[in-house]
Design an enzyme around this catalytic site. Sequence first.
Site, PDB file in Angstrom:
ATOM      1  CG  HIS A  71      -5.744  -7.861   3.114  1.00 25.01           C
ATOM      2  ND1 HIS A  71      -6.328  -6.687   2.730  1.00 25.01           N
ATOM      3  CD2 HIS A  71      -4.411  -7.625   3.092  1.00 25.01           C
ATOM      4  CE1 HIS A  71      -5.407  -5.773   2.498  1.00 25.01           C
ATOM      5  NE2 HIS A  71      -4.225  -6.316   2.708  1.00 25.01           N
ATOM      6  CD  GLN A  79      -1.256   1.341   4.662  1.00 26.13           C
ATOM      7  OE1 GLN A  79      -0.476   0.603   5.272  1.00 26.13           O
ATOM      8  NE2 GLN A  79      -2.499   0.976   4.396  1.00 26.13           N
ATOM      9  CD  GLU A 108      -3.122  -7.822   8.603  1.00 27.64           C
ATOM     10  OE1 GLU A 108      -2.201  -7.025   8.899  1.00 27.64           O
ATOM     11  OE2 GLU A 108      -4.044  -7.532   7.813  1.00 27.64           O
ATOM     12  CG  HIS A 117      -1.643  -1.269   1.469  1.00 25.37           C
ATOM     13  ND1 HIS A 117      -2.524  -1.793   0.568  1.00 25.37           N
ATOM     14  CD2 HIS A 117      -1.639  -2.132   2.520  1.00 25.37           C
ATOM     15  CE1 HIS A 117      -3.038  -2.921   1.037  1.00 25.37           C
ATOM     16  NE2 HIS A 117      -2.502  -3.163   2.221  1.00 25.37           N
ATOM     17  CE1 TYR A 136      -6.990   0.962   1.907  1.00 33.42           C
ATOM     18  CE2 TYR A 136      -5.492  -0.742   1.130  1.00 33.42           C
ATOM     19  CZ  TYR A 136      -5.893   0.143   2.120  1.00 33.42           C
ATOM     20  OH  TYR A 136      -5.207   0.206   3.298  1.00 33.42           O
ATOM     21  CG  ASP A 140       0.775  -4.765   4.702  1.00 35.75           C
ATOM     22  OD1 ASP A 140      -0.013  -4.042   4.058  1.00 35.75           O
ATOM     23  OD2 ASP A 140       0.407  -5.441   5.676  1.00 35.75           O
ATOM     24  CG  HIS A 160      -1.284 -10.266   6.008  1.00 30.23           C
ATOM     25  ND1 HIS A 160      -0.045  -9.669   6.113  1.00 30.23           N
ATOM     26  CD2 HIS A 160      -2.141  -9.281   5.636  1.00 30.23           C
ATOM     27  CE1 HIS A 160      -0.150  -8.382   5.831  1.00 30.23           C
ATOM     28  NE2 HIS A 160      -1.411  -8.123   5.532  1.00 30.23           N
TER      29      HIS A 160
END
Length: 681
Positions: A242, A73, A245, A70, A133, A330, A279
């Site tokens: 995902h 982030q 997780e 991502h 996303y 991630d 994950h």
Amino acid sequence: MSRHNVNKRKERGVAALWFEQVLLPDGWAQNVRVSVEAGRIDRVETGVATQPGDERHAIVLPGLANLHCHGFQRGMASLSEFRGAPDDDFWSWRDIMYRFLDRLTPEDVAAINALAFVEMMESGFTRVAEFHYLHNDADGRRYADPAETAGAVIAAAEESGIGLTLLPVFYAHGDFGGAPPAPGQRRFLSDIDGFATLVEASRSKLPADAGFGIAPHSLRAVTAGELAAILPLAGDGPIHIHAAEQMREVDASLKWSGQRPVEWLLNNADVDARWCLVHATHLTDDECDRLAASGAVAGLCPVTEANLGDGIFPATRYLAAGGAIGIGTDSNILIDAAGELRALEYSQRLRDRRRAMLGSEAVRSIGERLFREALVERRARHRRGHRNCSGPACRPLHTGDRRHRLRRCRYKHDPRPLGLRRARKLRRLRLARRAQMGFGRAPCRARRRRRALPPHGRRPARMSFDARIRAAIEGDIRSGTLRPGDKLPSEHELAALHGCARATVSKAMAALHRAGLIERRRKAGSFVADQHVHSAVLEVPDLAQLIEARGHVYRWQLLSRELAGTEVRIRGLHCEGDTVIAIETRSIVVETVPDAATERFDDVAPGTWLLAHIPWTSARHRIRAAGASAEEAHALGIAENTACLILERSTWRGEAAVTTVRQIFRGDMFDMVAHFEPSRG
């Protein structure tokens, strides 16, 4: 390597790239020349010398694919590293993430992703699967261009030079069973028709060498009906999701369906090699074995999983069952390809309180095994579906394969992909944006005067002047451009040539002299030394590597091979160019090394083959001198009774004998050295 750097090399007249060592699909190769045409690898040659105009490097590895990212982030990497509630966990971290992304514009997304992609290339990733996303504006409305933010990600990948696989995410609900989404999720949301429009708009923006797939976010965000409806949009591309997780997620899944998330997917979706379960941290033994057998890839992000307190993936059992893994960054809290693999191994050690958990009999080195497991090529051979995720440009080099982008290779000492100026600009933008959002201070003038931050505080490796001079001369010696006895330019001449002080040149020449590459004669100058092949007395040397390391051509000539009872008996010659330097007679115990019974040994010396295929735990050497017999003298091209060095060696693996060898070396071309230090007892 970015296309910008490729073009710069072309302007400088670089004909090809030459490497001392390259990791190819069939193992390490020495003295490799990579020819380039129109920014793509045209030809790979092994065991060759450099040519005029070639650019020399030490080592090249195939790049890794970052299987889960991502990118946005990266801009909040430090914001969650403060003590919050006593029960601070993944879910409280998610609240911080919602607060951060509420203020991001598409321009911010492009800048932050570009910074993250640069750091990925510096750390060893050459392709990224972006689990994208962040589709809507801050109010949750779709942009006029549905792929506005996807275009920002694509632009960042193009500018940084990293390979991209774009995975638009379908996200519709806040929890299992179609629960309404939370306000913080409004920038992610789509319905089925809107997602189809988004997929087509995103696909249309991709360059020709990019990959494309889809990503149903999780079973928390997608109902069973929606999952079935969107899967055809992937075409023949990969599907990432995902799964499992967090234990809270597993418990909610059990309450919803009576099944755990991975169990539900294996029972209700056609999970195969096209799928990547990101994950998959919390697996039962049955889920672990079934997932491994499905051919799907477990997309592991060990650094993020440790940072968020997710748990420990059962890698020991999963790999033993033949499962395929990939690694990702991630949340991008720390971008480091080697760090992800290290964290994976260390997590197994902490759980089981043992060491060296993920090594294997076939590949004893943990680092090499995990690196090979994470390589796309390993999966592509057995799990065809994920080739779309990684793309051909991310596979290791293949001789004659024109499809590989030069910019997908990772070089030791390679220049920064965007240069210091671009990286500095991106860092200032990130700091300024954080200050604007109330998360931190703007960069001050003192900060702006600093050099750009390499990833995680590391500075790119740079060679000093004396190291550069030494490397240039050593390269000419090893390639054969400078031959034994050739006189080198004087220190004054070398200082003028390299634009440095004479003391710097003297330091480089002293290092070359200590390495035995040159001789320094008082008042006469420096000359290329007449080098012998050296090997340590207490080691088991690979003659091919020893000779090729000097820039000379090694050749093995098989004279005879026979299977006699429990042994394979081999006789052959070791040659340096056209000169025979050693005669070898060897026997290999088939019970210990069963593959030796079918190996022909006509293309590879048995010693080289053994070092690559079976580890030894103990060895016994016997070294003596003797005059050459008539037969031996004829084979070695020397006079009868000329002094030769005879080495007799036996090796064992535990209690089992591996091989016994007798090697007769020309005394004028081979010596043995060993380094000892005084005991400190």
